[in-house]
Design a protein around this motif. Sequence first.
Motif, PDB file in Angstrom:
ATOM      1  N   ASP A 133       0.821  -1.216   0.000  1.00 20.64           N
ATOM      2  CA  ASP A 133       0.000   0.000   0.000  1.00 20.64           C
ATOM      3  C   ASP A 133       0.851   1.260   0.000  1.00 20.64           C
ATOM      4  N   ASN A 134       2.144   1.147  -0.244  1.00 22.51           N
ATOM      5  CA  ASN A 134       3.034   2.298  -0.223  1.00 22.51           C
ATOM      6  C   ASN A 134       2.956   3.088  -1.528  1.00 22.51           C
ATOM      7  N   ALA A 135       3.457   4.309  -1.485  1.00 24.84           N
ATOM      8  CA  ALA A 135       3.500   5.153  -2.678  1.00 24.84           C
ATOM      9  C   ALA A 135       4.476   4.547  -3.687  1.00 24.84           C
ATOM     10  N   PRO A 136       4.274   4.797  -4.978  1.00 27.17           N
ATOM     11  CA  PRO A 136       5.218   4.300  -5.984  1.00 27.17           C
ATOM     12  C   PRO A 136       6.633   4.822  -5.719  1.00 27.17           C
ATOM     13  N   CYS A 137       7.625   3.994  -6.042  1.00 29.21           N
ATOM     14  CA  CYS A 137       9.012   4.359  -5.821  1.00 29.21           C
ATOM     15  C   CYS A 137       9.851   3.906  -7.015  1.00 29.21           C
ATOM     16  N   ILE A 138      11.073   4.425  -7.076  1.00 28.08           N
ATOM     17  CA  ILE A 138      12.032   3.985  -8.079  1.00 28.08           C
ATOM     18  C   ILE A 138      12.769   2.809  -7.471  1.00 28.08           C
ATOM     19  N   ASP A 139      12.698   1.688  -8.133  1.00 23.33           N
ATOM     20  CA  ASP A 139      13.186   0.436  -7.588  1.00 23.33           C
ATOM     21  C   ASP A 139      14.358  -0.068  -8.417  1.00 23.33           C
ATOM     22  N   VAL A 140      15.480  -0.332  -7.756  1.00 19.43           N
ATOM     23  CA  VAL A 140      16.670  -0.895  -8.403  1.00 19.43           C
ATOM     24  C   VAL A 140      16.846  -2.280  -7.806  1.00 19.43           C
ATOM     25  N   ARG A 141      16.717  -3.313  -8.663  1.00 21.12           N
ATOM     26  CA  ARG A 141      16.619  -4.658  -8.114  1.00 21.12           C
ATOM     27  C   ARG A 141      17.076  -5.699  -9.123  1.00 21.12           C
ATOM     28  N   ARG A 142      17.563  -6.823  -8.593  1.00 21.06           N
ATOM     29  CA  ARG A 142      17.823  -7.998  -9.421  1.00 21.06           C
ATOM     30  C   ARG A 142      16.511  -8.759  -9.580  1.00 21.06           C
ATOM     31  N   TRP A 143      16.323  -9.295 -10.782  1.00 18.89           N
ATOM     32  CA  TRP A 143      15.147 -10.111 -11.084  1.00 18.89           C
ATOM     33  C   TRP A 143      15.608 -11.427 -11.700  1.00 18.89           C
ATOM     34  N   ARG A 144      14.907 -12.489 -11.392  1.00 18.06           N
ATOM     35  CA  ARG A 144      15.207 -13.788 -11.992  1.00 18.06           C
ATOM     36  C   ARG A 144      13.882 -14.420 -12.418  1.00 18.06           C
ATOM     37  N   ASN A 145      13.781 -14.687 -13.707  1.00 19.02           N
ATOM     38  CA  ASN A 145      12.571 -15.305 -14.258  1.00 19.02           C
ATOM     39  C   ASN A 145      11.297 -14.553 -13.844  1.00 19.02           C
ATOM     40  N   GLY A 146      11.377 -13.228 -13.861  1.00 21.86           N
ATOM     41  CA  GLY A 146      10.212 -12.409 -13.530  1.00 21.86           C
ATOM     42  C   GLY A 146       9.910 -12.280 -12.053  1.00 21.86           C
ATOM     43  N   LYS A 147      10.797 -12.786 -11.204  1.00 24.07           N
ATOM     44  CA  LYS A 147      10.604 -12.711  -9.748  1.00 24.07           C
ATOM     45  C   LYS A 147      11.596 -11.725  -9.148  1.00 24.07           C
ATOM     46  N   PRO A 148      11.133 -10.853  -8.228  1.00 30.35           N
ATOM     47  CA  PRO A 148      12.034  -9.893  -7.611  1.00 30.35           C
ATOM     48  C   PRO A 148      12.982 -10.562  -6.617  1.00 30.35           C
ATOM     49  N   LEU A 149      14.257 -10.159  -6.672  1.00 30.57           N
ATOM     50  CA  LEU A 149      15.259 -10.614  -5.716  1.00 30.57           C
ATOM     51  C   LEU A 149      15.658  -9.425  -4.851  1.00 30.57           C
ATOM     52  N   LYS A 150      16.886  -9.405  -4.384  1.00 33.07           N
ATOM     53  CA  LYS A 150      17.317  -8.295  -3.526  1.00 33.07           C
ATOM     54  C   LYS A 150      17.409  -7.001  -4.316  1.00 33.07           C
ATOM     55  N   GLY A 151      17.026  -5.918  -3.649  1.00 28.34           N
ATOM     56  CA  GLY A 151      17.078  -4.625  -4.294  1.00 28.34           C
ATOM     57  C   GLY A 151      16.872  -3.518  -3.286  1.00 28.34           C
ATOM     58  N   ILE A 152      16.693  -2.329  -3.811  1.00 27.06           N
ATOM     59  CA  ILE A 152      16.491  -1.160  -2.961  1.00 27.06           C
ATOM     60  C   ILE A 152      15.537  -0.213  -3.659  1.00 27.06           C
ATOM     61  N   ALA A 153      14.713   0.449  -2.858  1.00 29.71           N
ATOM     62  CA  ALA A 153      13.717   1.368  -3.392  1.00 29.71           C
ATOM     63  C   ALA A 153      14.036   2.793  -2.934  1.00 29.71           C
ATOM     64  N   PHE A 154      13.846   3.731  -3.844  1.00 29.78           N
ATOM     65  CA  PHE A 154      14.075   5.141  -3.545  1.00 29.78           C
ATOM     66  C   PHE A 154      12.819   5.931  -3.853  1.00 29.78           C
ATOM     67  N   TYR A 155      12.470   6.818  -2.950  1.00 29.26           N
ATOM     68  CA  TYR A 155      11.348   7.715  -3.189  1.00 29.26           C
ATOM     69  C   TYR A 155      11.870   8.974  -3.867  1.00 29.26           C
ATOM     70  N   PRO A 156      10.997   9.695  -4.556  1.00 25.24           N
ATOM     71  CA  PRO A 156      11.458  10.839  -5.356  1.00 25.24           C
ATOM     72  C   PRO A 156      12.365  11.821  -4.621  1.00 25.24           C
ATOM     73  N   ASP A 157      12.112  12.080  -3.354  1.00 24.36           N
ATOM     74  CA  ASP A 157      12.941  13.045  -2.620  1.00 24.36           C
ATOM     75  C   ASP A 157      14.356  12.525  -2.353  1.00 24.36           C
ATOM     76  N   GLU A 158      14.608  11.237  -2.541  1.00 25.14           N
ATOM     77  CA  GLU A 158      15.940  10.661  -2.321  1.00 25.14           C
ATOM     78  C   GLU A 158      16.768  10.578  -3.604  1.00 25.14           C
ATOM     79  N   ILE A 159      16.137  10.693  -4.742  1.00 23.21           N
ATOM     80  CA  ILE A 159      16.807  10.453  -6.022  1.00 23.21           C
ATOM     81  C   ILE A 159      17.890  11.477  -6.333  1.00 23.21           C
ATOM     82  N   ASP A 160      17.647  12.764  -6.091  1.00 19.63           N
ATOM     83  CA  ASP A 160      18.662  13.774  -6.395  1.00 19.63           C
ATOM     84  C   ASP A 160      19.956  13.518  -5.625  1.00 19.63           C
TER      85      ASP A 160
END
Length: 79
Positions: free
Chosen positions: A30-57
């Motif tokens: 239920d969280n707000a959309p974020c920019i997500d940098v993550r490894r994926w395998r066969n369409g499944k999310p693995l380890k990653g990190i999410a950034f909200y717009p105020d953190e991107i700059d």
Amino acid sequence: MLEYKIIKKIGVAGENRNDTKEINIIKWSDNAPCIDVRRWRNGKPLKGIAFYPDEIDELIKLLKKAKKEVSKNAEAEAA
């Protein structure tokens, strides 16, 4: 497992065997959309990190700084 919805696929930063390193805009649970940098395998999310717009700059500034340091160290090793 957390529920997620990929709002928009931005791109693939790298590939290694069955894994991809992707940048996407994702809504986790239920969280707000974020920019997500993550490894994926066969369409499944693995380890990653999410950034909200105020953190991107700040992230962009830090990545540029890190890139300069890596380049500087690589040049020093090559000499």
